[in-house]
Design a protein around this motif. Sequence first.
Motif, short mmCIF file in Angstrom:
data_model
loop_
_atom_site.label_atom_id
_atom_site.label_comp_id
_atom_site.label_asym_id
_atom_site.label_seq_id
_atom_site.Cartn_x
_atom_site.Cartn_y
_atom_site.Cartn_z
N GLY A 27 5.45 9.31 -4.04
CA GLY A 27 4.36 8.55 -4.22
C GLY A 27 4.24 7.53 -5.55
N SER A 28 3.71 9.05 -6.60
CA SER A 28 3.38 8.17 -7.65
C SER A 28 4.88 7.63 -8.48
CB SER A 28 3.01 9.28 -8.83
OG SER A 28 3.77 9.77 -8.76
N VAL A 63 3.76 -1.01 4.09
CA VAL A 63 2.85 0.66 3.99
C VAL A 63 4.34 0.87 3.93
CG1 VAL A 63 1.41 1.82 4.73
CG2 VAL A 63 0.86 -0.09 5.07
N CYS A 64 3.67 1.55 2.79
CA CYS A 64 4.79 2.60 2.08
C CYS A 64 3.64 3.78 2.55
CB CYS A 64 5.25 2.81 0.92
SG CYS A 64 6.37 4.28 0.82
N HIS A 65 4.32 5.14 3.64
CA HIS A 65 2.84 5.52 4.26
C HIS A 65 3.61 7.57 3.69
CE1 HIS A 65 0.47 8.46 6.05
NE2 HIS A 65 1.22 8.77 7.68
N LEU A 120 1.17 -1.24 -0.18
CA LEU A 120 0.16 0.02 0.32
C LEU A 120 1.05 1.20 0.20
CD1 LEU A 120 -3.16 1.30 -0.42
CD2 LEU A 120 -2.28 1.44 2.78
N VAL A 121 0.68 2.01 -0.80
CA VAL A 121 1.39 3.24 -0.56
C VAL A 121 0.57 4.21 -0.15
CG1 VAL A 121 3.04 4.67 -1.91
CG2 VAL A 121 3.31 2.62 -2.78
N THR A 122 0.86 4.64 0.15
CA THR A 122 -0.40 5.98 0.80
C THR A 122 0.30 7.51 0.49
OG1 THR A 122 0.55 7.19 2.27
CG2 THR A 122 -0.85 5.05 2.44
N GLY A 123 -0.75 8.54 -0.65
CA GLY A 123 -0.14 9.17 -0.91
C GLY A 123 0.69 9.06 -2.67
N GLY A 124 0.17 7.96 -2.83
CA GLY A 124 0.52 7.41 -4.09
C GLY A 124 0.28 8.25 -5.66
N ALA A 125 -0.78 9.22 -5.20
CA ALA A 125 -1.27 9.94 -6.57
C ALA A 125 -0.26 11.14 -6.58
CB ALA A 125 -1.96 10.27 -6.79
N VAL A 185 14.62 8.47 -4.80
CA VAL A 185 14.28 8.73 -3.63
C VAL A 185 12.92 6.99 -3.96
CG1 VAL A 185 12.19 9.37 -2.83
CG2 VAL A 185 14.06 11.12 -3.25
N ALA A 186 12.49 6.64 -4.54
CA ALA A 186 11.40 5.42 -5.18
C ALA A 186 12.79 4.82 -5.52
CB ALA A 186 11.30 5.23 -5.99
N SER A 187 14.00 4.79 -5.13
CA SER A 187 15.22 3.03 -4.82
C SER A 187 15.00 3.19 -3.77
CB SER A 187 16.11 3.03 -6.20
OG SER A 187 16.81 4.07 -5.34
N ALA A 188 15.48 4.06 -3.12
CA ALA A 188 15.37 3.97 -1.60
C ALA A 188 14.18 3.72 -1.30
CB ALA A 188 16.08 4.93 -1.45
#
Length: 346
Positions: free
Chosen positions: A12-13, A70-72, A3-8, A251-254
């Motif tokens: 997040g995207s 969860v990735c918040h 689950l990625v919150t703020g994924g839009a 940042v995404a790969s981190a």
Amino acid sequence: MLLVTGGAGFIGSTIVEAALAAGHSVRVLDSLRSDVHGAKPEPDPRVDFVEGDVRDHAVVDAALDSIDAVCHQAAKVGLGVDFQDAPDYVSSNDVGTAVVLAAMDRARIDRLVIASSMVVYGEGAYRGPSGIVRPAARRIDDLDAGVFDPRDAAGDLLTPELISEDAPLDPRNVYATTKLAQEHLATAWSRSTGGRAIALRYHNVYGPGMPQNTPYAGVASLFRSAIERGEAPRVFEDGAQRRDFVHVRDVASANLAALDATKAQEPRTFRAYNVGSGDVHTIGEMAAALSRHSGGLPPVTTGEYRAGDVRHITASSARLRRELGWAPAVSFDEGMREFASASLRP
Ligand SMILES: NC(=O)c1ccc[n+]([C@@H]2O[C@H](COP(=O)([O-])OP(=O)(O)OC[C@H]3O[C@@H](n4cnc5c(N)ncnc54)[C@H](O)[C@@H]3O)[C@@H](O)[C@H]2O)c1
């Protein structure tokens, strides 16, 4: 499923893209805040998208169904307009995080990666004649006189250093306070429920999809907008403010490295990591790189200042490299070249 919150959102995207590419199935929970998203983004058929607020217990309970980690990322970001924004920051960021964590406890989900920020440190670390110091806010008299570097208590000018995760935390505005409270909530959750939590303290994130014309737009996109209007980017102070510009794909790969690391992490533990490129540049250099790559007017250095601004803040990301095996893939020059013509979020 992740689950990625703020994924839009901007970061997040990009995490969602990276997670899909790595073979995760992904659900996104995002309220599509109207002050962040002009038009609603097109639905992505590869993602299970839930439009809803992280403060809504029932929505979060449902969004956690079949989730492993969860990735918040959901938060109200930026410095806000004035102190009247404080209740919205605290509610979105801290009440929202508390609701997510309580729901994770009910659902017995024990792996969390949470977006934190370099703003938890306040000013960067400096070296003076007596060693490492954390200076107080700069004096207005100095700023008016064009003396922008902070001084120690004896009045000596200080030299900037890289900040590490063990540095004292000193949030200096409402947003920063709510980001630090998110970390404390994650720590309390991990201790009390046996959860495993990692906080990633992002430095200056830039890249495609960065918001452009909102009160929360970062300095890189403000410069881009000026260049697009045919104006010179206006650089405050003397342009020598040092920052660590880290590309959003790094940042995404981190985040993916951190999500993976939570599997092997001891229960009841919380660990914070800086996420920076390790390649220090100044705001003036960043403006010049953008002008150069877009063929725009060169920047002008205005000497203006904002009293609350931090002079220098640069990270040591050695812990992230050492413990999670992460390394940034996008160099400053490559990233700025791409950013000069990348599409941004209106
Ligand atoms: N951009 C940066 O340089 C930077 C630096 C440090 C930390 N961060 C952190 O990274 C995270 C992502 O930031 P971003 O730059 O992508 O911002 P963003 O505004 O682009 O994305 C945030 C997303 O969260 C959603 N959201 C906000 N409040 C919500 C709520 N209550 N319920 C559900 N969804 C909600 C928004 O609609 C948006 O899509 C945030 O936690 C932010 O504090 C960003």
